[in-house]
Enzyme design. Structure first.
Site, PDB file in Angstrom:
ATOM      1  N   HIS A 172      -7.894  -5.098  17.964  1.00 16.48           N
ATOM      2  CA  HIS A 172      -8.689  -6.249  18.405  1.00 16.48           C
ATOM      3  C   HIS A 172      -7.992  -7.575  18.145  1.00 16.48           C
ATOM      4  CE1 HIS A 172      -9.796  -5.784  14.162  1.00 16.48           C
ATOM      5  NE2 HIS A 172     -10.169  -7.047  14.164  1.00 16.48           N
ATOM      6  N   ASN A 178       0.320   5.634  -0.068  1.00 15.22           N
ATOM      7  CA  ASN A 178      -0.560   6.800  -0.127  1.00 15.22           C
ATOM      8  C   ASN A 178       0.285   8.057   0.006  1.00 15.22           C
ATOM      9  OD1 ASN A 178      -2.427   8.771   1.964  1.00 15.22           O
ATOM     10  ND2 ASN A 178      -3.277   8.192  -0.005  1.00 15.22           N
ATOM     11  N   VAL A 179       0.009   9.034  -0.854  1.00 12.89           N
ATOM     12  CA  VAL A 179       0.599  10.369  -0.704  1.00 12.89           C
ATOM     13  C   VAL A 179      -0.524  11.374  -0.903  1.00 12.89           C
ATOM     14  CG1 VAL A 179       3.045   9.999  -1.188  1.00 12.89           C
ATOM     15  CG2 VAL A 179       1.446  10.084  -3.090  1.00 12.89           C
ATOM     16  N   ARG A 180      -0.596  12.351  -0.014  1.00 13.41           N
ATOM     17  CA  ARG A 180      -1.764  13.251  -0.049  1.00 13.41           C
ATOM     18  C   ARG A 180      -1.397  14.650   0.418  1.00 13.41           C
ATOM     19  NH1 ARG A 180      -2.197   9.591   4.133  1.00 13.41           N
ATOM     20  NH2 ARG A 180      -2.200  10.494   6.219  1.00 13.41           N
ATOM     21  N   HIS A 192       0.846  -1.190   0.000  1.00 16.62           N
ATOM     22  CA  HIS A 192       0.000   0.000   0.000  1.00 16.62           C
ATOM     23  C   HIS A 192       0.881   1.239   0.000  1.00 16.62           C
ATOM     24  CE1 HIS A 192      -1.772   3.140   2.790  1.00 16.62           C
ATOM     25  NE2 HIS A 192      -2.594   3.173   1.779  1.00 16.62           N
ATOM     26  N   HIS A 251      12.712  -1.681   4.371  1.00 12.71           N
ATOM     27  CA  HIS A 251      12.984  -0.636   5.365  1.00 12.71           C
ATOM     28  C   HIS A 251      14.231   0.176   5.020  1.00 12.71           C
ATOM     29  CE1 HIS A 251       9.863  -0.883   8.443  1.00 12.71           C
ATOM     30  NE2 HIS A 251       9.727  -2.150   8.066  1.00 12.71           N
ATOM     31  N   GLY A 307     -18.420  11.619   1.496  1.00 13.95           N
ATOM     32  CA  GLY A 307     -19.251  11.367   0.322  1.00 13.95           C
ATOM     33  C   GLY A 307     -18.440  11.002  -0.902  1.00 13.95           C
ATOM     34  N   GLY A 308     -17.311  10.346  -0.695  1.00 12.45           N
ATOM     35  CA  GLY A 308     -16.468   9.936  -1.818  1.00 12.45           C
ATOM     36  C   GLY A 308     -17.109   8.808  -2.608  1.00 12.45           C
ATOM     37  N   ARG A 309     -16.459   8.450  -3.713  1.00 14.38           N
ATOM     38  CA  ARG A 309     -16.978   7.390  -4.584  1.00 14.38           C
ATOM     39  C   ARG A 309     -16.637   6.042  -3.957  1.00 14.38           C
ATOM     40  NH1 ARG A 309     -14.714   4.617  -9.292  1.00 14.38           N
ATOM     41  NH2 ARG A 309     -16.413   4.011 -10.691  1.00 14.38           N
TER      42      ARG A 309
END
Lengths: 306, 306
Positions: free
Chosen positions: B176, B109-111, B107, B146, B259-261
């Protein structure tokens, strides 16, 4: 309240026993494995799981009776001021995942909560309900299911079924999909206004009605032939069940928030699930009819069904 | 800020393009299908999904650039006062699910976020990271992963890798289950303290390092023979991915809350998943070693790995 509490616990244990022994007979291929467990924070329960049966790919019927400090906010919709109170919670929860895609998945929950603040009894309430999640639905099955629900509610007032049927439609709603989880049934929570005896009577009416709602549908559909297409659609639709339970379900959230036993909480999840990007049924297909005719709130007993 | 915003958007679109075209070459069996979409509340994106490839059972690489009122609380950990602000968010997010259980799931992610209150720019920040989820792990692969993470961070200070490596371990934690989702990598959020240029440079360092971390592991493991046992274990372990993404992941929560797709948000979920009640690996087996040696935070570059 103490007498009442014991009676509720006894009813719930008996309900778990009745349902699992009946289901073993109906399945005819596998038995439930029972696991007793203790909760570090207080209390415990017994999880019963049947796998690889003739009827059921997986069925889980759990009893739990837990207590502790710090009532999770998910436990009560109407009493936010009780979040953090000392609590005691007992319930039976069940999810059945059949092999045959013509047999619906189903869910039952009946529960009793007591909250205490400063050592004083602050509140108690009942909650629960049952709902049905078909893959290839039959209108007559859905009407039968709702008739059983209505009949269970009838002694408590003519407004009870419509109110709890609506609540079920609103609760089992996948907002991000614009779909209901299935064709609904009953959902109620925070029930105490009728007093203890009458509220407990209603809980029993719901718990006792469950098999009468589900088993006739099983018997009608369990021998329907099916192939890879129906199996694949079933696996795909099960993704909605996983999404609902992990994203929205308050029972799951309550369990995980209150330090419950993860294996018991998550035994509601389908044994095998397909997630597929942007899948849509062929217009006019049986799969499309599930979406158009069943996965939205409907008045099942309006005319023909009554 | 406007110049900066455009540059970030250009970088992100280019990153999606570079990664998908490289992955198509590496996969060698299927192409990405691209879906452009508009968000009713403002903005849109492009989802790219590859299914049934030679390497990948499913891979999703999404670009989104959305804006609106009412920043969801999940968007920022450190600035709760901005919940409800006007916002603009752009990012690339990918999850790759290979067929071969010896090749890890991964995975990235860049935002980039901008929040505004009362029409004034209130804050901006970067976030992202990458992490690795092996089924049958190899210590040398994890050390390589790493090392790439550490080398990407090195120009920004010697404390950056340990800090974001720890954050990754804490973030991708299934409370959990008492397990990490995998062997971690990097996670950062609310990054603005270095100023725009330097923070953006760091985002690019992370985004650009991803393929250098993942592809050598793919090449080493993709031809490892496997059978039904390894496949079943992979399907079982994928349940943790589904649980994490649906219960804990802030990207998923943010997407669904804002409210994303839904199809684009949920394309991170594994294509086929097994949930099994109370399954445990045989002591001493390769499956048991995943739990004992990998699914807890470790210092991978401590001695031998440096």
């Amino acid at each position: 309240m103490h007498t009442g509490k014991t009676a509720v616990a006894e009813y719930l244990r008996g309900l778990q026993q009745r349902i699992t022994s009946t289901l073993e007979g109906v399945d005819g291929g596998a038995r439930f494995r029972a696991d007793a467990w203790q909760r570090p924070g207080g209390g415990g329960g017994e999880s019963r799981v049947l796998r690889d049966g003739r009827l059921l790919e997986q069925g889980g019927v759990g009893y739990s009776h837990v207590m502790g400090q710090g009532l999770p906010p998910s436990a009560t919709l109407e009493r936010p001021e009780l979040a953090g109170a000392g609590f005691e919670a007992m319930g039976v929860s069940l999810v059945l995942h059949p092999w045959n895609p013509y047999v619906p998945t189903t869910h039952l929950n009946v529960r009793f909560f007591i909250a205490e603040k400063d050592g004083q009894p602050a509140a108690w309430w009942f909650g629960g309900g049952f709902d049905l999640t078909p893959y290839y639905p039959f209108a007559e099955d859905v009407r039968h299911w709702h008739r059983v629900a209505r009949d269970a509610c009838a002694p408590f007032g003519a407004d009870v079924y419509p109110r709890y049927k609506d609540w079920c439609d609103r609760y089992f709603h996948l907002k991000h999909r614009g779909e209901t989880r299935g064709v609904g049934g009953l959902f109620f929570d925070d029930l105490s206004a009728w007093g203890f005896e009458r509220s407990f009577e209603f809980l029993r009416a719901v718990g006792d009605a469950f098999l009468a709602g589900y088993l006739p549908i099983v018997e009608r559909r369990r021998d329907t032939p099916y192939g890879e297409r129906e199996r694949q659609f079933q696996l795909y639709r099960r993704c909605r069940y996983a999404e609902f339970n992990l994203v929205y379900d308050r029972g799951t959230t309550f369990g995980l928030q209150s330090g419950g036993r993860a294996e018991s909480i998550l035994m509601s999840l389908p044994p095998l699930v397909r997630f597929e990007y942007d899948w849509h049924p062929e217009p006019g297909s049986p799969e499309a009819r599930l979406y158009s005719d069943y996965l939205r709130p409907r008045d099942w007993l309006g005319e023909a069904g009554a």
